[in-house]
Design an enzyme around this catalytic site. Structure first.
Site, PDB file in Angstrom:
ATOM      1  NE  ARG A   1       5.754  -4.915   7.973  1.00  0.00           N
ATOM      2  CZ  ARG A   1       5.106  -3.900   7.377  1.00  0.00           C
ATOM      3  NH1 ARG A   1       4.518  -4.030   6.210  1.00  0.00           N
ATOM      4  NH2 ARG A   1       5.025  -2.716   7.967  1.00  0.00           N
ATOM      5  N   GLY A   2       2.430  -5.218  10.000  1.00  0.00           N
ATOM      6  CA  GLY A   2       1.793  -3.905  10.063  1.00  0.00           C
ATOM      7  C   GLY A   2       0.592  -4.030  10.996  1.00  0.00           C
ATOM      8  CB  ALA A   3      -0.359  -2.132  14.044  1.00  0.00           C
TER       9      ALA A   3
ATOM     10  NE  ARG B   1       5.467  -9.128  14.858  1.00  0.00           N
ATOM     11  CZ  ARG B   1       5.860  -8.174  14.021  1.00  0.00           C
ATOM     12  NH1 ARG B   1       5.188  -7.909  12.924  1.00  0.00           N
ATOM     13  NH2 ARG B   1       6.944  -7.459  14.292  1.00  0.00           N
TER      14      ARG B   1
ATOM     15  CG  ASP C   1       3.552  -1.433  15.620  1.00  0.00           C
ATOM     16  OD1 ASP C   1       4.284  -0.616  15.038  1.00  0.00           O
ATOM     17  OD2 ASP C   1       3.137  -2.476  15.083  1.00  0.00           O
TER      18      ASP C   1
ATOM     19  CE  LYS D   1       9.371  -2.705  12.690  1.00  0.00           C
ATOM     20  NZ  LYS D   1       9.538  -3.999  13.428  1.00  0.00           N
TER      21      LYS D   1
ATOM     22  CD  GLN E   1       9.941  -3.959   8.611  1.00  0.00           C
ATOM     23  OE1 GLN E   1      11.085  -3.510   8.578  1.00  0.00           O
ATOM     24  NE2 GLN E   1       9.482  -4.620   9.661  1.00  0.00           N
TER      25      GLN E   1
HETATM   26  O1  MRU Z   1       7.277  -5.320  12.494  1.00  0.00           O
HETATM   27  P1  MRU Z   1       6.260  -4.684  11.595  1.00  0.00           P
HETATM   28  O2  MRU Z   1       6.723  -4.584  10.176  1.00  0.00           O
HETATM   29  O3  MRU Z   1       4.897  -5.323  11.731  1.00  0.00           O
HETATM   30  O4  MRU Z   1       6.149  -3.207  12.169  1.00  0.00           O
HETATM   31  C1  MRU Z   1       5.279  -2.321  11.538  1.00  0.00           C
HETATM   32  C2  MRU Z   1       5.335  -0.944  12.056  1.00  0.00           C
HETATM   33  O5  MRU Z   1       6.033  -0.624  12.989  1.00  0.00           O
HETATM   34  C3  MRU Z   1       4.390   0.024  11.409  1.00  0.00           C
HETATM   35  O6  MRU Z   1       4.949   1.294  11.401  1.00  0.00           O
HETATM   36  C4  MRU Z   1       3.087   0.073  12.218  1.00  0.00           C
HETATM   37  O7  MRU Z   1       2.605  -1.226  12.414  1.00  0.00           O
HETATM   38  C5  MRU Z   1       2.058   0.883  11.549  1.00  0.00           C
HETATM   39  S1  MRU Z   1       1.484   0.157  10.039  1.00  0.00           S
HETATM   40  C6  MRU Z   1       0.261   1.182   9.476  1.00  0.00           C
END
Ligand code: MRU
Length: 350
Positions: free
Chosen positions: A46-48, A89, A236, A247, A195
């Site tokens: 997870r995480g963009a 996603r 994201d 998020k 998270q």
């Molecule tokens: O649903 P997630 O945990 O994938 O969401 C992640 C976020 O919103 C992060 O803040 C974003 O992806 C930036 S990660 C460097």
């Protein structure tokens, strides 16, 4: 430590299972493209930025596992894998960015199937390496914003696990701490998947950076008491005008910070900008399973009345007016965002 590790010899991808942090640091082997798509969907990865890198390797896996020798049949199969990964996603644009790059390689009419397998793997490795270098540069620029003694509210997780190696917003905090700055982090727990409380707190603990976990809904309290110097979060998907999808909860946090005149920084690689979108209105917002909200204790005693329903948007959009600045691998970008980002992208094209 890297959240994703490509093995060139066996053509396989290993990922840290982010769902298990902090209870366990466990790795899963993702042996085919279907396993990568499932890992993204279920948030093992997870995480963009990490989602984008994993998707690149997912296509490389498809390229090696497809044994067809007819070039058209081969391409069709690998394009199908790209399209399956696209569905995993919807919000993080880094997924589209990586898959578009892989798709361009696959379109090359001069390459045979054997050459395509090699080129697609090389491209996935390049996306990974560029992302790592970008996050390192972002962390350096972000660290410049941090003063000795700062207290920073951080939302979600933007550390190495979310980006493969160096983080973005959390990378900046880590870098500033390594430079000897004293920092205190207020870690938004980040309901419903936690998270912040699970992953950001775990990463901060590894680095030895002082922190307190706060409930998302207490951020306004700390901001109003003058206890916070800056608000940091990732992104994201960012629209051209500077609206930021991140998020869920980021919007409320930015509103409270704006009202209390606390600067708000969104910290991300330029691959998170969707240049097709004039503003945040059309950013697709992922709706996740209501059970994430209802089953607070994850298979424990129910705390909500039997039969309750829930709504679970995973992201929200923070309007650009609430954002003080972006931090990217090209440095700090101030408003007006559209004008200033186009100066940078036209410079790097020329
Ligand atoms: O649903 P997630 O945990 O994938 O969401 C992640 C976020 O919103 C992060 O803040 C974003 O992806 C930036 S990660 C460097």
């Amino acid at each position: 430590m890297r959240s994703l590790e490509w093995n060139s010899e066996n053509k396989s991808l290993r990922a840290i299972d982010q769902r298990l942090i902090p209870a366990q640091l466990a790795y899963v082997d993702l042996g085919d493209v279907a396993a990568v798509a499932e890992a993204i969907r279920t948030m093992v990865v997870r995480g963009a930025p990490a989602i984008g890198v994993a998707a690149g390797y997912g296509v490389a896996l498809a390229a090696w596992e497809t044994k067809l020798s007819d070039i058209n049949a081969y391409k069709e199969k690998v394009f199908q894998a790209i399209s399956d990964l696209r569905q995993s996603r919807p919000t993080a644009i880094n997924l589209t960015f990586a898959l578009d790059r892989m798709g361009k390689v696959l379109e090359d009419e001069k390459l045979s199937t054997d050459q395509l397998r090699i080129r697609l793997e090389e491209e996935a490795i390049k996306i990974d390496q560029e992302n790592t270098a970008d996050c390192f540069a972002i962390s350096q620029y972000g660290a410049e914003l941090i003063q000795d003694g700062d207290t920073i509210i951080h939302h979600c997780n933007t550390g190495g696990l979310a980006t493969v190696e160096w983080g973005t917003a959390l990378g900046a905090i880590h870098m500033a701490y390594q430079q000897g700055k004293r920092i205190h982090v207020l870690v938004d727990e980040t309901r419903p998947r936690l998270q912040g409380a699970r992953i950001t707190a775990w990463e901060l603990q590894q680095f030895g950076i002082p922190f307190d976990i706060i409930t998302d809904n207490s951020a306004g309290y700390f901001l109003s008491k003058g206890k916070v110097d800056k608000v940091f979060f990732g992104a994201d998907r960012v629209a051209r005008n500077g609206d930021v999808a991140n998020k869920v909860g980021t919007y409320m946090l930015a509103l409270a910070a704006f009202h209390n005149k606390v600067p708000v920084y969104s910290i991300f690689p330029i691959s998170s900008v969707d240049f097709q979108l004039p503003d945040g209105e059309a950013i697709p917002i992922e709706e996740r399973d209501p059970l994430e909200v209802l089953d607070i204790q994850q298979h424990g005693e129910p705390v909500v009345p039997h039969g309750s329903t829930a709504l679970n948007p995973a992201f929200d959009v923070t309007p650009h007016e609430l954002i003080t600045g972006w931090v990217t691998e090209k440095g700090m970008i101030n408003p007006p965002f559209e004008q200033n980002i186009s100066k940078i992208t036209s410079l790097s094209r020329s």
